[in-house]
Design a protein around this motif. Structure first.
Motif, PDB file in Angstrom:
ATOM      1  N   ALA A 182       7.863  -3.601   5.253  1.00  0.00           N
ATOM      2  CA  ALA A 182       7.024  -4.626   4.309  1.00  0.00           C
ATOM      3  C   ALA A 182       7.261  -4.492   2.620  1.00  0.00           C
ATOM      4  O   ALA A 182       7.271  -5.628   2.072  1.00  0.00           O
ATOM      5  CB  ALA A 182       5.552  -4.614   4.800  1.00  0.00           C
ATOM      6  N   LEU A 183       7.414  -3.166   2.293  1.00  0.00           N
ATOM      7  CA  LEU A 183       7.395  -2.882   0.999  1.00  0.00           C
ATOM      8  C   LEU A 183       8.756  -3.723   0.723  1.00  0.00           C
ATOM      9  O   LEU A 183       9.070  -3.972  -0.347  1.00  0.00           O
ATOM     10  CB  LEU A 183       7.588  -1.592   0.972  1.00  0.00           C
ATOM     11  CG  LEU A 183       8.096  -0.854  -0.611  1.00  0.00           C
ATOM     12  CD1 LEU A 183       7.108  -1.435  -1.339  1.00  0.00           C
ATOM     13  CD2 LEU A 183       8.034   0.497  -0.709  1.00  0.00           C
ATOM     14  N   LEU A 184       9.894  -3.190   1.305  1.00  0.00           N
ATOM     15  CA  LEU A 184      11.258  -3.746   1.038  1.00  0.00           C
ATOM     16  C   LEU A 184      11.352  -5.329   1.061  1.00  0.00           C
ATOM     17  O   LEU A 184      11.999  -5.840   0.121  1.00  0.00           O
ATOM     18  CB  LEU A 184      12.236  -3.124   2.124  1.00  0.00           C
ATOM     19  CG  LEU A 184      12.504  -1.512   1.853  1.00  0.00           C
ATOM     20  CD1 LEU A 184      13.402  -0.941   3.092  1.00  0.00           C
ATOM     21  CD2 LEU A 184      12.622  -1.128   0.454  1.00  0.00           C
ATOM     22  N   ASP A 185      10.881  -6.004   2.125  1.00  0.00           N
ATOM     23  CA  ASP A 185      10.681  -7.437   1.882  1.00  0.00           C
ATOM     24  C   ASP A 185       9.977  -7.974   0.661  1.00  0.00           C
ATOM     25  O   ASP A 185      10.497  -8.663   0.034  1.00  0.00           O
ATOM     26  CB  ASP A 185       9.805  -7.770   2.946  1.00  0.00           C
ATOM     27  CG  ASP A 185      10.504  -7.681   4.540  1.00  0.00           C
ATOM     28  OD1 ASP A 185      11.892  -7.720   4.345  1.00  0.00           O
ATOM     29  OD2 ASP A 185       9.918  -7.724   5.534  1.00  0.00           O
ATOM     30  N   GLU A 186       8.919  -7.201   0.022  1.00  0.00           N
ATOM     31  CA  GLU A 186       7.979  -7.585  -0.921  1.00  0.00           C
ATOM     32  C   GLU A 186       9.121  -7.396  -2.255  1.00  0.00           C
ATOM     33  O   GLU A 186       8.956  -8.060  -3.260  1.00  0.00           O
ATOM     34  CB  GLU A 186       7.000  -6.643  -1.153  1.00  0.00           C
ATOM     35  CG  GLU A 186       6.076  -7.266  -2.277  1.00  0.00           C
ATOM     36  CD  GLU A 186       4.519  -6.926  -2.402  1.00  0.00           C
ATOM     37  OE1 GLU A 186       3.950  -6.326  -3.283  1.00  0.00           O
ATOM     38  OE2 GLU A 186       4.219  -6.565  -1.018  1.00  0.00           O
ATOM     39  N   LEU A 187       9.673  -6.406  -2.229  1.00  0.00           N
ATOM     40  CA  LEU A 187      10.854  -6.231  -3.164  1.00  0.00           C
ATOM     41  C   LEU A 187      12.023  -7.155  -3.470  1.00  0.00           C
ATOM     42  O   LEU A 187      12.836  -6.788  -4.235  1.00  0.00           O
ATOM     43  CB  LEU A 187      11.415  -4.609  -3.339  1.00  0.00           C
ATOM     44  CG  LEU A 187      10.272  -3.699  -3.527  1.00  0.00           C
ATOM     45  CD1 LEU A 187      10.821  -1.960  -3.398  1.00  0.00           C
ATOM     46  CD2 LEU A 187       9.627  -3.730  -4.974  1.00  0.00           C
ATOM     47  N   ALA A 227       7.019   0.150   9.548  1.00  0.00           N
ATOM     48  CA  ALA A 227       6.807  -1.188   9.486  1.00  0.00           C
ATOM     49  C   ALA A 227       6.195  -1.416   8.234  1.00  0.00           C
ATOM     50  O   ALA A 227       6.534  -2.413   7.296  1.00  0.00           O
ATOM     51  CB  ALA A 227       5.675  -1.413  10.693  1.00  0.00           C
ATOM     52  N   ARG A 228       5.508  -0.329   7.576  1.00  0.00           N
ATOM     53  CA  ARG A 228       5.207  -0.526   6.066  1.00  0.00           C
ATOM     54  C   ARG A 228       6.332  -0.499   5.096  1.00  0.00           C
ATOM     55  O   ARG A 228       6.243  -1.021   3.902  1.00  0.00           O
ATOM     56  CB  ARG A 228       4.001   0.707   5.842  1.00  0.00           C
ATOM     57  CG  ARG A 228       2.718   0.394   6.628  1.00  0.00           C
ATOM     58  CD  ARG A 228       1.723   1.358   6.552  1.00  0.00           C
ATOM     59  NE  ARG A 228       1.358   1.625   5.113  1.00  0.00           N
ATOM     60  CZ  ARG A 228       0.062   2.690   4.726  1.00  0.00           C
ATOM     61  NH1 ARG A 228      -0.251   3.461   5.749  1.00  0.00           N
ATOM     62  NH2 ARG A 228       0.035   2.634   3.601  1.00  0.00           N
ATOM     63  N   VAL A 229       7.126   0.487   5.333  1.00  0.00           N
ATOM     64  CA  VAL A 229       8.303   0.500   4.606  1.00  0.00           C
ATOM     65  C   VAL A 229       9.094  -0.791   4.699  1.00  0.00           C
ATOM     66  O   VAL A 229       9.428  -1.488   3.535  1.00  0.00           O
ATOM     67  CB  VAL A 229       9.286   1.585   5.052  1.00  0.00           C
ATOM     68  CG1 VAL A 229      10.501   1.588   4.321  1.00  0.00           C
ATOM     69  CG2 VAL A 229       8.599   2.984   4.626  1.00  0.00           C
ATOM     70  N   ARG A 245       1.318   8.144  -4.443  1.00  0.00           N
ATOM     71  CA  ARG A 245       0.569   6.877  -4.704  1.00  0.00           C
ATOM     72  C   ARG A 245       0.465   6.145  -3.338  1.00  0.00           C
ATOM     73  O   ARG A 245       0.018   4.923  -3.642  1.00  0.00           O
ATOM     74  CB  ARG A 245       1.542   6.209  -5.520  1.00  0.00           C
ATOM     75  CG  ARG A 245       1.647   6.983  -6.992  1.00  0.00           C
ATOM     76  CD  ARG A 245       2.911   6.673  -7.663  1.00  0.00           C
ATOM     77  NE  ARG A 245       4.157   6.686  -7.227  1.00  0.00           N
ATOM     78  CZ  ARG A 245       4.654   8.145  -6.942  1.00  0.00           C
ATOM     79  NH1 ARG A 245       4.274   8.927  -8.036  1.00  0.00           N
ATOM     80  NH2 ARG A 245       5.984   8.386  -6.100  1.00  0.00           N
ATOM     81  N   SER A 246       0.747   6.866  -2.136  1.00  0.00           N
ATOM     82  CA  SER A 246       0.404   5.571  -1.017  1.00  0.00           C
ATOM     83  C   SER A 246      -0.981   6.117  -0.214  1.00  0.00           C
ATOM     84  O   SER A 246      -1.509   7.245   0.018  1.00  0.00           O
ATOM     85  CB  SER A 246       1.409   6.165  -0.131  1.00  0.00           C
ATOM     86  OG  SER A 246       2.665   5.585  -0.418  1.00  0.00           O
ATOM     87  N   SER A 252       0.688  -1.360   0.026  1.00  0.00           N
ATOM     88  CA  SER A 252       0.104  -0.116  -0.068  1.00  0.00           C
ATOM     89  C   SER A 252       0.974   1.233   0.116  1.00  0.00           C
ATOM     90  O   SER A 252       0.271   2.244   0.307  1.00  0.00           O
ATOM     91  CB  SER A 252      -0.992   0.087   1.312  1.00  0.00           C
ATOM     92  OG  SER A 252      -0.238   0.367   2.408  1.00  0.00           O
ATOM     93  N   LEU A 253       2.056   1.038  -0.261  1.00  0.00           N
ATOM     94  CA  LEU A 253       3.073   2.335  -0.326  1.00  0.00           C
ATOM     95  C   LEU A 253       3.489   2.594  -1.750  1.00  0.00           C
ATOM     96  O   LEU A 253       3.896   1.508  -2.416  1.00  0.00           O
ATOM     97  CB  LEU A 253       4.178   2.309   0.651  1.00  0.00           C
ATOM     98  CG  LEU A 253       4.075   2.318   2.108  1.00  0.00           C
ATOM     99  CD1 LEU A 253       5.352   2.280   2.735  1.00  0.00           C
ATOM    100  CD2 LEU A 253       3.336   3.370   2.498  1.00  0.00           C
TER     101      LEU A 253
END
Length: 254
Positions: free
Chosen positions: A72-77, A68-70, A53-54, A5-6
């Motif tokens: 999660a984003l980095l983990d997804e990337l 924490a959201r950042v 876009r967030s 969602s970011l």
């Protein structure tokens, strides 16, 4: 692009560099730095919740939740070890990210950071929210301009600012208020000593938004942190001395 969602910009190639922007701005505000660093680094410039876009999200916004959201984003990337540079609110998020995920963060650049807001800073944030709520977009822009830039810079770039004052705010009132509250409630004082990565702290000596003493305290609390002062500049010293800032940070990251 979007993940967790970011929204974010993903430009350049090389070692990963995560860029976290400040209150009320989008990731595109990193453009003058991103263009300089993307030749050497893969730059991931993240939109704060409610910006660009967030998504703002339905839960009360905090700096810790943003970190924490950042993460999660980095983990997804698929990121494993990243350098992180944060400006103002982004510098608070960077602290939390390094504390929450020491496995993820390899280096920190903290631009005009604080570990805890004080009465003066709370007043600055409250006045900005009130201005954003009650004033025209021009008057809010004037208030913000006079808070983050030095009088000397404003006087020397009057024509540029006149054009900027005609623009609408970059984010909604709801998002701006939520981000300002997150800034006010940020608190890492008792935990900063746990940060154990190379850290650079930069400060504008004439900053009237985040008093330099608050940034000096962050540098003092992180073992081995390097402090670079930009004399005669304000909160946005990274723009007032753009080329010098880009060079110093680029060399330090290398």
């Amino acid at each position: 692009m979007n993940a967790a969602s970011l929204g974010y910009l993903d430009e350049g190639s090389g070692p990963p560099l995560v860029l976290l922007m400040g209150l009320g701005a989008t990731a595109e505000a990193w453009r003058p730095h991103l263009d300089a660093w993307a030749a050497e680094f893969r730059c991931i410039a993240v939109d704060n919740p409610g910006a660009g876009r967030s998504e703002l999200g339905s839960e009360p916004l905090t700096v810790a939740a943003t970190a924490a959201r950042v993460a999660a984003l980095l983990d997804e990337l698929g990121m494993e070890r990243v350098a992180v540079a944060g400006i103002s609110m982004g510098a608070c998020t960077a602290q939390e990210l390094a504390l929450q995920r020491p496995d993820l963060v390899s280096r920190l650049v903290l631009v005009a950071p604080w570990a805890e807001s004080d009465t003066y800073t709370d007043g600055v944030l409250e006045s900005l929210v009130a201005s954003r709520t009650d004033s025209s977009s021009r008057h809010f822009a004037l208030h913000l301009r006079n808070t983050v830039w030095t009088p000397e810079w404003i006087n020397e770039h009057a024509e540029q600012f006149e054009s900027d004052l005609a623009q609408e705010p970059a984010i909604s009132l709801e998002a701006f208020t939520a981000q300002a509250t997150a800034c006010s409630t940020h608190d890492t004082r008792a935990r900063l000593a746990a940060i154990d990565v190379p850290t650079l702290v930069t400060v504008g000596t004439e900053d009237v938004f985040i008093r330099p003493a608050l940034s000096y305290a962050v540098a003092d609390a992180i073992s081995g942190a390097e402090l670079r002062m930009f004399g005669g500049t304000g909160h946005v010293h990274h723009w007032e001395r753009l080329d010098e800032f880009n060079t110093i940070v680029g060399e330090w990251l290398r």
